[in-house]
Design a protein around this motif. Structure first.
Motif, short mmCIF file in Angstrom:
data_model
loop_
_atom_site.label_atom_id
_atom_site.label_comp_id
_atom_site.label_asym_id
_atom_site.label_seq_id
_atom_site.Cartn_x
_atom_site.Cartn_y
_atom_site.Cartn_z
N ALA A 9 -11.46 -0.20 -12.02
CA ALA A 9 -11.74 1.23 -11.88
C ALA A 9 -10.47 2.06 -11.68
O ALA A 9 -10.45 3.26 -11.96
CB ALA A 9 -12.69 1.47 -10.72
N LEU A 10 -9.39 1.45 -11.21
CA LEU A 10 -8.16 2.20 -10.92
C LEU A 10 -7.39 2.49 -12.20
O LEU A 10 -6.99 1.58 -12.93
CB LEU A 10 -7.28 1.40 -9.96
CG LEU A 10 -6.06 2.13 -9.41
CD1 LEU A 10 -6.48 3.22 -8.44
CD2 LEU A 10 -5.12 1.14 -8.72
N ASP A 11 -7.19 3.78 -12.48
CA ASP A 11 -6.40 4.23 -13.63
C ASP A 11 -4.94 4.35 -13.17
O ASP A 11 -4.61 5.19 -12.34
CB ASP A 11 -6.94 5.57 -14.12
CG ASP A 11 -6.12 6.17 -15.25
OD1 ASP A 11 -5.17 5.51 -15.73
OD2 ASP A 11 -6.43 7.31 -15.65
N HIS A 12 -4.05 3.54 -13.74
CA HIS A 12 -2.65 3.55 -13.33
C HIS A 12 -1.88 4.78 -13.79
O HIS A 12 -0.75 5.00 -13.36
CB HIS A 12 -1.95 2.29 -13.84
CG HIS A 12 -2.51 1.02 -13.28
ND1 HIS A 12 -2.03 -0.23 -13.63
CD2 HIS A 12 -3.50 0.79 -12.38
CE1 HIS A 12 -2.72 -1.17 -12.98
NE2 HIS A 12 -3.61 -0.57 -12.22
N ALA A 13 -2.47 5.57 -14.69
CA ALA A 13 -1.85 6.82 -15.16
C ALA A 13 -0.42 6.60 -15.63
O ALA A 13 0.50 7.34 -15.25
CB ALA A 13 -1.92 7.90 -14.08
N GLY A 14 -0.22 5.60 -16.46
CA GLY A 14 1.13 5.23 -16.89
C GLY A 14 1.87 6.29 -17.67
O GLY A 14 3.10 6.32 -17.66
N GLY A 67 9.36 4.93 0.31
CA GLY A 67 8.39 5.92 0.75
C GLY A 67 7.03 5.66 0.12
O GLY A 67 6.69 4.51 -0.18
N LEU A 68 6.26 6.70 -0.08
CA LEU A 68 4.96 6.53 -0.72
C LEU A 68 5.14 6.23 -2.20
O LEU A 68 5.94 6.86 -2.89
CB LEU A 68 4.10 7.79 -0.57
CG LEU A 68 3.43 8.05 0.78
CD1 LEU A 68 2.49 9.24 0.66
CD2 LEU A 68 2.68 6.82 1.28
N ILE A 69 4.38 5.26 -2.69
CA ILE A 69 4.37 4.95 -4.12
C ILE A 69 2.99 5.28 -4.67
O ILE A 69 1.98 5.22 -3.97
CB ILE A 69 4.72 3.47 -4.39
CG1 ILE A 69 3.68 2.54 -3.74
CG2 ILE A 69 6.13 3.15 -3.90
CD1 ILE A 69 3.85 1.09 -4.12
N PHE A 70 2.95 5.64 -5.94
CA PHE A 70 1.68 6.02 -6.59
C PHE A 70 1.01 4.77 -7.13
O PHE A 70 1.62 3.96 -7.83
CB PHE A 70 1.97 7.00 -7.72
CG PHE A 70 0.75 7.39 -8.52
CD1 PHE A 70 -0.23 8.20 -7.96
CD2 PHE A 70 0.59 6.95 -9.82
CE1 PHE A 70 -1.34 8.57 -8.69
CE2 PHE A 70 -0.52 7.31 -10.55
CZ PHE A 70 -1.50 8.12 -9.99
N LEU A 71 -0.28 4.62 -6.82
CA LEU A 71 -1.06 3.47 -7.30
C LEU A 71 -1.88 3.79 -8.53
O LEU A 71 -1.99 2.98 -9.46
CB LEU A 71 -1.99 2.97 -6.20
CG LEU A 71 -1.34 2.53 -4.89
CD1 LEU A 71 -2.40 2.14 -3.88
CD2 LEU A 71 -0.38 1.37 -5.13
N GLY A 72 -2.51 4.97 -8.54
CA GLY A 72 -3.36 5.34 -9.66
C GLY A 72 -4.45 6.29 -9.20
O GLY A 72 -4.44 6.81 -8.08
N LEU A 106 -11.72 -1.18 -3.77
CA LEU A 106 -10.63 -1.04 -2.80
C LEU A 106 -9.81 -2.31 -2.70
O LEU A 106 -8.59 -2.25 -2.52
CB LEU A 106 -11.19 -0.66 -1.43
CG LEU A 106 -11.72 0.76 -1.30
CD1 LEU A 106 -12.13 1.05 0.13
CD2 LEU A 106 -10.68 1.78 -1.77
N ALA A 107 -10.43 -3.48 -2.83
CA ALA A 107 -9.66 -4.73 -2.82
C ALA A 107 -8.66 -4.73 -3.96
O ALA A 107 -7.50 -5.14 -3.79
CB ALA A 107 -10.61 -5.92 -2.94
N SER A 108 -9.08 -4.26 -5.13
CA SER A 108 -8.17 -4.19 -6.27
C SER A 108 -7.03 -3.21 -6.03
O SER A 108 -5.87 -3.49 -6.32
CB SER A 108 -8.96 -3.78 -7.52
OG SER A 108 -8.13 -3.68 -8.64
N THR A 109 -7.37 -2.06 -5.44
CA THR A 109 -6.35 -1.05 -5.13
C THR A 109 -5.37 -1.56 -4.08
O THR A 109 -4.15 -1.41 -4.21
CB THR A 109 -7.03 0.24 -4.64
OG1 THR A 109 -7.93 0.71 -5.66
CG2 THR A 109 -6.01 1.32 -4.34
#
Length: 290
Positions: A9-14, A67-72, A106-109
């Motif tokens: 479900a997580l879109d990495h927005a590459g 710092g904060l990294i973007f997951l998707g 959430l486990a995948s994220t």
């Protein structure tokens, strides 16, 4: 039920994450969430659950580089992750236990977050010139300011196989496992190998059997720290097992013996949805029932 860490479900927005302005807009989004880690495990909130908060607030906490990294994007909401400096929050349970009980998406994220944060921690310096690197593209790349070498996260492919012959299968154990625990064989692929060749080599090295055929079953991201587990059924010539390499013991098991093992407390420690090993064994048991 899907295997843990395989929810897509997580879109990495590459195509968007390399735009700093877009990332800033995602951080400012009121729906943006950040999951925080402490010492390689999820940080714990006051209720004993994973520490998740609005990304805007998380960005103000003392965080380790970068710092904060973007997951998707998860259902349209931006997700970020960060590793807290020591003493900011309590460390939660072992990450495996947290992932077992987390909802699939959430486990995948969380798994993606852990893999990326571990990569940043272990690749602080440039492998080309030795200088310190800096994070780029919201955490999906590191760049060396001195020699301009770009570094990208790596995934290590690993084969995991249930070796079988006739009505028996092979299970082995490593010396650091709980007493009585046995599982499938596994190992990292090496340069120049196909999946089939890696499977045959690992089986030969670990139990000294010859593999005659290999069937692909499924794959699973495995954030310990960043593997791709490639699940296989491996038919082998029957013979005497010689435990070798990292194995303490290996045995031929009948289906009845495997079912007895599954009913033990050891087997119940890992639910069937958590690992490919359990899926492969259940597939073999089901084939015997047919």
């Amino acid at each position: 039920m899907e295997l843990t860490f395989t929810d897509t479900a997580l879109d990495h927005a590459g195509l968007l994450r390399c735009d700093p302005e877009w990332i800033e807009s995602q951080l400012a989004d009121r729906k943006a969430q950040a999951v925080l880690f402490a010492g390689g495990d999820l940080a714990m909130d006051e209720h004993g659950g994973p520490l998740v908060m609005r990304a805007k607030h998380a960005s103000r906490l003392p965080l380790k580089s970068p710092g904060l990294i973007f997951l998707g994007l998860l259902d349209g909401a931006p997700w970020f992750a960060g590793a807290l400096e020591p003493g900011v929050a309590e460390k939660g349970p072992d990450f495996r236990q947290s992932a077992i009980h987390a909802p699939p998406e959430l486990a995948s994220t969380f798994g993606r977050a852990r893999s990326l944060l571990m990569w940043h921690r272990e690749h602080t310096f440039c492998s080309n010139c030795g200088e310190k690197t800096v994070g780029a593209d919201a955490g999906s790349r590191r760049v060396c300011p001195t020699c301009q070498t770009e570094h990208f996260p790596r995934v290590n492919p690993s084969v995991i196989m249930l070796v079988h012959a006739g009505d028996k299968c092979v299970l082995g154990r490593q010396p650091n496992w709980p007493e009585g625990m046995y599982s499938t064989l596994a190992g990292f692929m090496e340069p120049g190998e196909t999946i089939d060749a890696a499977c045959a080599r690992e089986v030969a090295e670990e139990v000294h059997l010859k593999v005659t055929s290999v069937e692909y079953v499924t794959s699973q991201p495995w954030p310990f720290p960043s593997q791709l587990m490639i699940g296989l059924m491996a038919e082998a010539e029957p013979g005497e097992l010689v435990p070798d390499d990292d194995l303490e013991d290996a045995r031929w098991f009948t289906r009845g013996e495997v079912r007895t093992l599954f009913n033990s407390e050891i087997a119940r420690m890992m639910p069937s949805h958590f690992s490919i090993a359990r899926m492969l064994i259940e597939r073999w048991l089901a084939a015997g029932s047919d």
